[in-house]
Design an enzyme around this catalytic site. Structure first.
Site, PDB file in Angstrom:
ATOM      1  N   LYS A 196      33.959  26.815  47.311  1.00 53.11           N
ATOM      2  CA  LYS A 196      35.305  26.294  46.697  1.00 53.11           C
ATOM      3  C   LYS A 196      36.265  26.456  47.697  1.00 53.11           C
ATOM      4  CE  LYS A 196      38.323  27.741  43.310  1.00 53.11           C
ATOM      5  NZ  LYS A 196      38.804  29.019  42.350  1.00 53.11           N
ATOM      6  N   LYS A 241      41.918  30.727  47.752  1.00 53.77           N
ATOM      7  CA  LYS A 241      43.227  31.144  48.617  1.00 53.77           C
ATOM      8  C   LYS A 241      42.962  32.385  49.298  1.00 53.77           C
ATOM      9  CE  LYS A 241      44.739  32.787  43.993  1.00 53.77           C
ATOM     10  NZ  LYS A 241      46.067  32.368  43.097  1.00 53.77           N
ATOM     11  N   LYS A 295      33.682  38.461  41.761  1.00 53.31           N
ATOM     12  CA  LYS A 295      34.519  39.266  42.229  1.00 53.31           C
ATOM     13  C   LYS A 295      34.037  40.634  42.450  1.00 53.31           C
ATOM     14  CE  LYS A 295      38.930  37.115  40.950  1.00 53.31           C
ATOM     15  NZ  LYS A 295      40.178  37.028  40.019  1.00 53.31           N
TER      16      LYS A 295
END
Ligand code: TRP
Length: 331
Positions: free
Chosen positions: A197, A200, A115
């Site tokens: 992965k 979203k 992140k």
């Protein structure tokens, strides 16, 4: 353990639209614990603001996430469903645990590293201590099991380390939780880049199937899924795209990988992709229908939130009082 009952705890962030990865890896399994465990499922809005959110969207998604929990079979009479920021003991315990968590161990968290790369202009302190808040969520309820997707396993391990350290200093404070990674917690990968992965927040929406996508969209996305130059539907090394589609098909139909290989023996990728799309759309249709019904009744959702927050607070208060006493606060 709470009153001789084992506890299951998990949380979902109300940021972004939830994907079939979230569904298969975690939410779908939550309902299976209701009989045997005392279950708490939280909409973790405090975690969501570690990256920038549009306030009105965050609020809307908080309602949606709660509605989705219920649409996925979580009965608010049998489970405690609530919103994290409604129970202030989470942030209270997080502060205390921050003082028992090490800079080094937090620096090793892969989600923090990912992140920070992605949001290089906003590497805030909350992003760094995010796993401590998650540990507080879990430990407040003396949790035994934490059903999560594989990407959260490292955070649950960290939570165990923090709890063990705390218990060494102050015996018998916390139950040490176990992560439960669903079989399908084998990660669901992106349809466009099947070594990554399914996320979203992926900018390429064709790479991601959302729980609320309509049938045509779902089928179109699966049709476009990246595969390989081979033609056989088999699970094998180097066939990441097909492996991912087989995993998804297996999760939605309950068929095993060898059964799937047999079913599509002699058929091409086109047929297989179509079948995966159909299976996914059929499985999601009842969830979507229920979701819409529940979401339409905002007053009911607010009632569920309120009741959940009251229930959760009752247990959270016990743990936070114990912790404050142990660390030497005057209470
Ligand atoms: N960090 C989790 C995620 O992003 C969400 C979460 C917050 C959670 N608190 C939790 C999961 C406690 C399990 C238990 O998916």
């Amino acid at each position: 353990m709470l009153n001789d009952q084992k506890v299951s705890y998990s949380g979902v962030q109300p940021s972004g639209n939830l994907t079939i990865g979230n569904y298969l890896g975690a939410i779908k399994n939550f309902a299976t614990y209701s009989e045997q465990y005392k279950c708490f499922y939280c909409v973790v809005d405090s975690h969501a603001i570690t990256v920038r959110q549009v306030p009105a969207e965050l609020r809307r998604r908080t309602y949606e996430t709660l509605a989705l929990y219920m649409a996925c079979g979580l009965d608010p009479e049998k489970n405690t469903l609530y919103v994290q920021s409604h129970v202030p003991m989470h942030t209270e315990l997080a502060w205390i645990l921050n003082c028992y968590s090490m800079f080094g161990e937090l620096s090793r968290m892969t989600q923090f590293k990912d992140k920070s790369e992605k949001h290089a202009d906003n590497i805030n302190a909350g992003l760094f201590t995010y796993p401590v808040l998650m540990a507080a969520d879990i430990l407040l309820y003396q949790t035994d099991i934490v059903p999560v997707g594989i990407d959260q396993k490292q955070h649950v391990e960290l939570c165990r380390n923090i709890a063990t350290r705390f218990n060494q200093l102050f015996p018998d404070t916390f139950t040490i939780p176990e992560p439960i990674i669903s079989k399908s917690g084998m990660k669901i990968m992106s349809l466009a880049e099947p070594t990554k992965k399914m996320s979203k927040s992926d900018e390429n929406t064709n790479a991601v199937v959302y729980i609320l996508d309509d049938k045509d969209t779902i089928i179109r996305k699966f049709k476009r899924a990246v595969t390989d130059s081979d033609t056989a539907v088999r699970f094998a090394e180097g066939k990441d795209g097909i492996n991912n589609l087989m995993t998804i098909y297996s999760c939605f139909t309950g068929k095993t990988l060898p059964e799937i290989e047999r079913e599509f023996d002699g058929k091409g990728y086109g047929d297989f992709k179509m079948a995966v799309g159909e299976a996914c759309a059929d499985a999601l249709a009842p969830v979507q229908e229920k979701f819409r019904q529940i979401l339409a009744d905002k007053a009911y959702l607010e009632e569920v939130m309120k009741k959940g927050a009251d229930e959760a607070s009752y247990y959270a208060r016990k743990t936070i009082s114990k912790v404050k006493r142990k660390v030497g606060f005057v209470i």
